[in-house]
Design a protein around this motif. Structure first.
Motif, mmCIF file in Angstrom:
data_model
loop_
_atom_site.group_PDB
_atom_site.id
_atom_site.type_symbol
_atom_site.label_atom_id
_atom_site.label_comp_id
_atom_site.label_asym_id
_atom_site.label_seq_id
_atom_site.Cartn_x
_atom_site.Cartn_y
_atom_site.Cartn_z
ATOM 1 N N VAL A 381 165.723 34.317 77.132
ATOM 2 C CA VAL A 381 166.851 34.631 76.259
ATOM 3 C C VAL A 381 166.480 34.394 74.799
ATOM 4 C CG1 VAL A 381 169.270 34.120 75.778
ATOM 5 C CG2 VAL A 381 168.425 34.027 78.112
ATOM 6 N N LEU A 382 165.739 33.328 74.532
ATOM 7 C CA LEU A 382 165.304 33.067 73.158
ATOM 8 C C LEU A 382 164.365 34.166 72.664
ATOM 9 C CD1 LEU A 382 164.662 29.210 73.249
ATOM 10 C CD2 LEU A 382 166.615 30.419 72.275
ATOM 11 N N LYS A 383 163.476 34.654 73.549
ATOM 12 C CA LYS A 383 162.585 35.753 73.156
ATOM 13 C C LYS A 383 163.376 37.005 72.819
ATOM 14 C CE LYS A 383 158.587 34.242 75.885
ATOM 15 N NZ LYS A 383 157.700 34.576 77.045
ATOM 16 N N VAL A 384 164.373 37.304 73.631
ATOM 17 C CA VAL A 384 165.199 38.476 73.359
ATOM 18 C C VAL A 384 165.977 38.291 72.057
ATOM 19 C CG1 VAL A 384 167.148 39.835 74.209
ATOM 20 C CG2 VAL A 384 165.354 39.112 75.776
ATOM 21 N N GLY A 385 166.425 37.054 71.783
ATOM 22 C CA GLY A 385 167.120 36.796 70.524
ATOM 23 C C GLY A 385 166.235 37.073 69.321
ATOM 24 N N ARG A 386 164.989 36.598 69.355
ATOM 25 C CA ARG A 386 164.061 36.877 68.248
ATOM 26 C C ARG A 386 163.749 38.368 68.158
ATOM 27 N NH1 ARG A 386 161.725 32.017 70.287
ATOM 28 N NH2 ARG A 386 160.247 33.225 71.532
ATOM 29 N N LEU A 387 163.636 39.015 69.313
ATOM 30 C CA LEU A 387 163.362 40.455 69.311
ATOM 31 C C LEU A 387 164.507 41.233 68.678
ATOM 32 C CD1 LEU A 387 161.608 42.857 70.281
ATOM 33 C CD2 LEU A 387 162.852 42.751 72.443
ATOM 34 N N ILE A 420 167.538 28.954 65.375
ATOM 35 C CA ILE A 420 167.865 29.048 63.957
ATOM 36 C C ILE A 420 168.300 30.476 63.669
ATOM 37 C CG2 ILE A 420 166.337 27.179 63.233
ATOM 38 C CD1 ILE A 420 164.287 29.256 62.449
ATOM 39 N N ASP A 421 169.099 30.643 62.625
ATOM 40 C CA ASP A 421 169.664 31.951 62.272
ATOM 41 C C ASP A 421 168.962 32.587 61.086
ATOM 42 O OD1 ASP A 421 171.425 31.805 64.318
ATOM 43 O OD2 ASP A 421 173.243 31.966 63.121
ATOM 44 N N ASP A 422 167.724 32.197 60.807
ATOM 45 C CA ASP A 422 167.023 32.786 59.665
ATOM 46 C C ASP A 422 166.804 34.280 59.848
ATOM 47 O OD1 ASP A 422 167.000 30.188 58.917
ATOM 48 O OD2 ASP A 422 164.855 30.074 58.482
ATOM 49 N N GLY A 423 166.414 34.692 61.057
ATOM 50 C CA GLY A 423 166.202 36.110 61.302
ATOM 51 C C GLY A 423 167.479 36.910 61.181
ATOM 52 N N LEU A 424 168.589 36.363 61.686
ATOM 53 C CA LEU A 424 169.869 37.042 61.557
ATOM 54 C C LEU A 424 170.306 37.121 60.098
ATOM 55 C CD1 LEU A 424 172.384 38.281 62.820
ATOM 56 C CD2 LEU A 424 173.289 35.970 63.139
ATOM 57 N N LYS A 448 180.424 36.091 58.575
ATOM 58 C CA LYS A 448 180.951 35.069 59.479
ATOM 59 C C LYS A 448 180.104 34.933 60.739
ATOM 60 C CE LYS A 448 185.855 34.998 58.204
ATOM 61 N NZ LYS A 448 187.235 35.309 58.660
ATOM 62 N N LEU A 449 179.305 35.930 61.025
ATOM 63 C CA LEU A 449 178.464 35.889 62.213
ATOM 64 C C LEU A 449 177.277 34.948 62.058
ATOM 65 C CD1 LEU A 449 178.427 39.702 63.076
ATOM 66 C CD2 LEU A 449 179.903 37.923 64.019
ATOM 67 N N LYS A 454 172.649 26.486 61.311
ATOM 68 C CA LYS A 454 171.389 26.859 61.945
ATOM 69 C C LYS A 454 170.437 27.557 60.977
ATOM 70 C CE LYS A 454 172.018 28.822 66.013
ATOM 71 N NZ LYS A 454 172.618 29.675 67.060
ATOM 72 N N LEU A 455 170.696 27.430 59.679
ATOM 73 C CA LEU A 455 169.793 27.981 58.672
ATOM 74 C C LEU A 455 168.773 26.929 58.257
ATOM 75 C CD1 LEU A 455 172.211 29.990 56.336
ATOM 76 C CD2 LEU A 455 170.680 30.891 58.085
ATOM 77 N N SER A 456 167.544 27.346 58.069
ATOM 78 C CA SER A 456 166.515 26.425 57.599
ATOM 79 C C SER A 456 166.710 26.118 56.123
ATOM 80 C CB SER A 456 165.128 27.035 57.834
ATOM 81 O OG SER A 456 164.974 28.200 57.045
#
Length: 611
Positions: A381-387, A420-424, A448-449, A454-456
């Protein structure tokens, strides 16, 4: 002109055999100098022949002569002859005793024309039907390669070749011989492993590529027969990939704006048929790159809805192994976005549905484990999130991408899919930059999303100075950065939000909750705990870096550039907060005084009551 010579027949390219098996010197000597007495027409071609050698071996010609209205017919016409004039020429030469060679390329034609002419043992021993059957059974059916050649040579012989069962026999022979070869190669590999290891076999199925020469319907029958005989699934998959690459090689891909490009129904039928064959194969045996390639072709040729859904379903089972280039499927709609976002959305929905099914008892009855697959782990699931974060960043610059489609991909992923939400944040920032005409309410809804907790550190510093973000977003970033700074200075690395979540999730389950729901809730809490541990590790590593950086700055007697950037962003954020209209200093002091006086009056009242 000798009628029994090669010049008596219009086809002089027939290969002759040197074997005396089909030699009849007596017949050649008897009819070599006799003038022909009957003309037979086949497909517009005439053959000047003799009645006696023909009626001595062919029951059909004998019946036609007997049933003819003329007492001595000199002309006959044969219609619907399997194999046409070339096949009849070979049969006529056989009747004359000419040496003809039965090969894999002509045995099917000879067998069909022999059946048509009724060349059975009732008229003469070792007639053409018996000899072709002997060749089929003793030579063709014992070899995969010969069976394949005969199967390819059956074009134009329908329906006779089907009625005689030649197709079914060749198909079964191919499947049986393929199974035998795999068994022999498997035993050879076992002997190699148990012995010295000098003899080595690669185990490659050479026939997987050779099957690509078959017609689509025959290939489909061969694959079905291979499944019945127990041929390995990976070998069948390899053959399907070869067949697709060979048969679809001529497809010219067109861009979405090229409306004049036309792709025929042939490619569509091939794709839909191959996908139907894949539907019964194990999911893990099909390469993911091949599935994405087939999906793109299916979209280009406008294949059926069920065909595309099947490809999307199979892709979702291996989504964590996909690359970003795989997901960048071009859209064929000229007025839509550049990439096909809807297809990726459906694939992601199917993938996440399996996650939800993991928490229910019905997951054991959905058929996933019967196909040799396990439920996707948290790492998947984490891999899919980064993808998906990378995919969002790639499609964000598209000016035609609508906000609902962009947000739908973001909202699908659960909270535990990102540490972390850096990619988002990067993807949303790119979208805001590419769509400057967005309203303030749309910007707020999109931002808001992002979970500011979770930001670095780097992403928070960038967000604090980002003028494209709404003010509320910057306020949240500055607030959590202040909490993080206090935590770093006090040496407390435990996140307050984590402790709050621990307290909220430690309550006893209600008695009204069923055991199944309670079990699902515990599994979700376990997943959240793993996520929090991952977050704490990321935070801890960041804090260790910041602490080392601050200590080095204190030793050098100067403030680090990192701290200066954060204080500058903090001051700018406070200035932006002041623009919202906060209370003045006098109002704040008067408010605090009134609150203090009210507190004193309450305490006096309590003392009087107690006395």
């Amino acid at each position: 002109m000798g009628v029994a010579s090669e010049s008596a027949f219009p086809f002089a390219s027939t290969k002759l055999a040197t074997s005396p098996r089909f030699c009849s010197s007596i017949s050649r000597r008897i009819f070599s100098d006799v003038v022909g007495d009957i003309t037979i027409y086949v497909d517009g071609q005439s053959f000047l022949l003799h009645k006696f050698p023909l009626v001595s071996r062919s029951g059909k010609i004998r019946k036609m002569i007997v049933e003819s209205k003329d007492t001595d017919p000199s002309m006959l016409e044969l219609v619907n002859v399997p194999g046409g004039a070339p096949a009849f020429e070979l049969a006529a030469k056989f009747c004359y005793g000419t040496n003809i060679e039965i090969t894999t390329s002509n045995v099917a034609h000879l067998r069909c024309i022999a059946e048509y002419l009724e060349m059975t043992e009732d008229y003469q021993e070792e007639n053409l039907i018996a000899r072709t059957e002997t060749y089929l059974n003793e030579i063709v059916m014992q070899s995969l390669e010969r069976s394949l050649k005969v199967l390819c040579a059956c074009d134009g012989l329908h329906p006779t070749v089907e009625e005689l069962g030649i197709l079914d026999r060749c198909v079964d022979a191919i499947a049986i011989n393929a199974s035998k070869e795999q068994l022999v190669s498997g035993l050879a590999r076992l002997e190699c492993d148990a012995g010295s290891g000098k003899f080595k076999m690669d185990g490659q199925d050479w026939w997987a590529e050779d099957l690509s020469v078959l017609r689509l319907d025959l290939y489909q029958r061969v694959i079905a027969a291979m499944r019945r005989t127990g041929v390995r699934s990976d070998s069948i998959t390899t053959s399907i990939v070869h067949y697709a690459q060979t048969s679809l090689k001529g497809i010219e891909r067109h861009q979405g704006w090229d409306s004049s490009a036309f792709l025929g129904d042939k490619q569509r039928v091939i794709i839909e048929t191959l996908v139907g064959i894949l539907a019964t194969e194990k999911i893990t045996s099909v390469p993911l790159s091949f599935l994405f390639g087939m999906l793109r072709m299916a979209i280009e040729v406008n294949a059926g809805h069920g065909c595309r859904l099947e490809l999307e379903r199979r892709i979702s089972f291996q989504l964590e192994m996909a690359s970003l280039d795989d997901l960048l499927i071009p859209s064929l709609q000229t007025s839509d976005s550049v990439f096909d976002v809807d297809t990726v959305h459906r694939i992601l929905v199917t993938f996440l549905q399996r996650i939800e099914d993991e928490d229910s008892e019905e997951s054991l009855q959905c058929g996933y484990e019967s196909e040799g697959l396990k439920s996707p782990s948290h790492s998947s699931v984490l891999k899919v999130g980064r993808l998906m974060d990378g995919y969002l960043a790639e499609i964000a610059p598209d000016p035609h991408l609508k906000l609902p489609k962009f947000m739908a991909i973001i909202e699908l992923l659960p909270d535990y899919a990102r540490v972390i939400d850096d990619g988002l944040y990067r993807a949303i920032d790119i979208y805001l930059k590419a769509h400057p005409s967005m309203t303030e309410s749309e910007c707020k809804k999109l931002c808001k999303l992002i979970d500011c907790q979770k930001l670095s550190q780097e992403a928070s510093n960038h967000a604090a100075q980002n003028d494209r973000l709404p003010v509320q977003m910057v306020v949240r970033v500055l607030y959590f950065e202040q909490l993080r700074l206090k935590s770093a200075l006090s040496g407390n690395s435990v996140d307050r939000s984590f402790s709050q979540r621990m307290i909220s999730s430690s309550g006893a389950p209600s008695s009204a909750v069923s055991p199944r729901d309670n079990y699902a809730c515990l599994r979700r809490e376990n997943r959240e705990l793993k996520l929090e541990i991952s977050r704490m590790r990321v935070r801890l590593s960041e804090l260790e870096k910041e602490q080392a950086f601050m200590k080095q700055g204190m030793r050098d007697g100067r403030t680090g550039e990192h701290c200066r950037a954060f204080l500058a962003s903090l001051s700018r954020g406070i200035g932006r907060i002041a623009m919202l209209g906060p209370a003045t200093g006098k109002q704040q002091r008067s408010t605090s005084k009134s609150e203090a006086s009210q507190g004193k009056s309450r305490r006096r009242h309590q003392q009087l009551v107690s006395s």
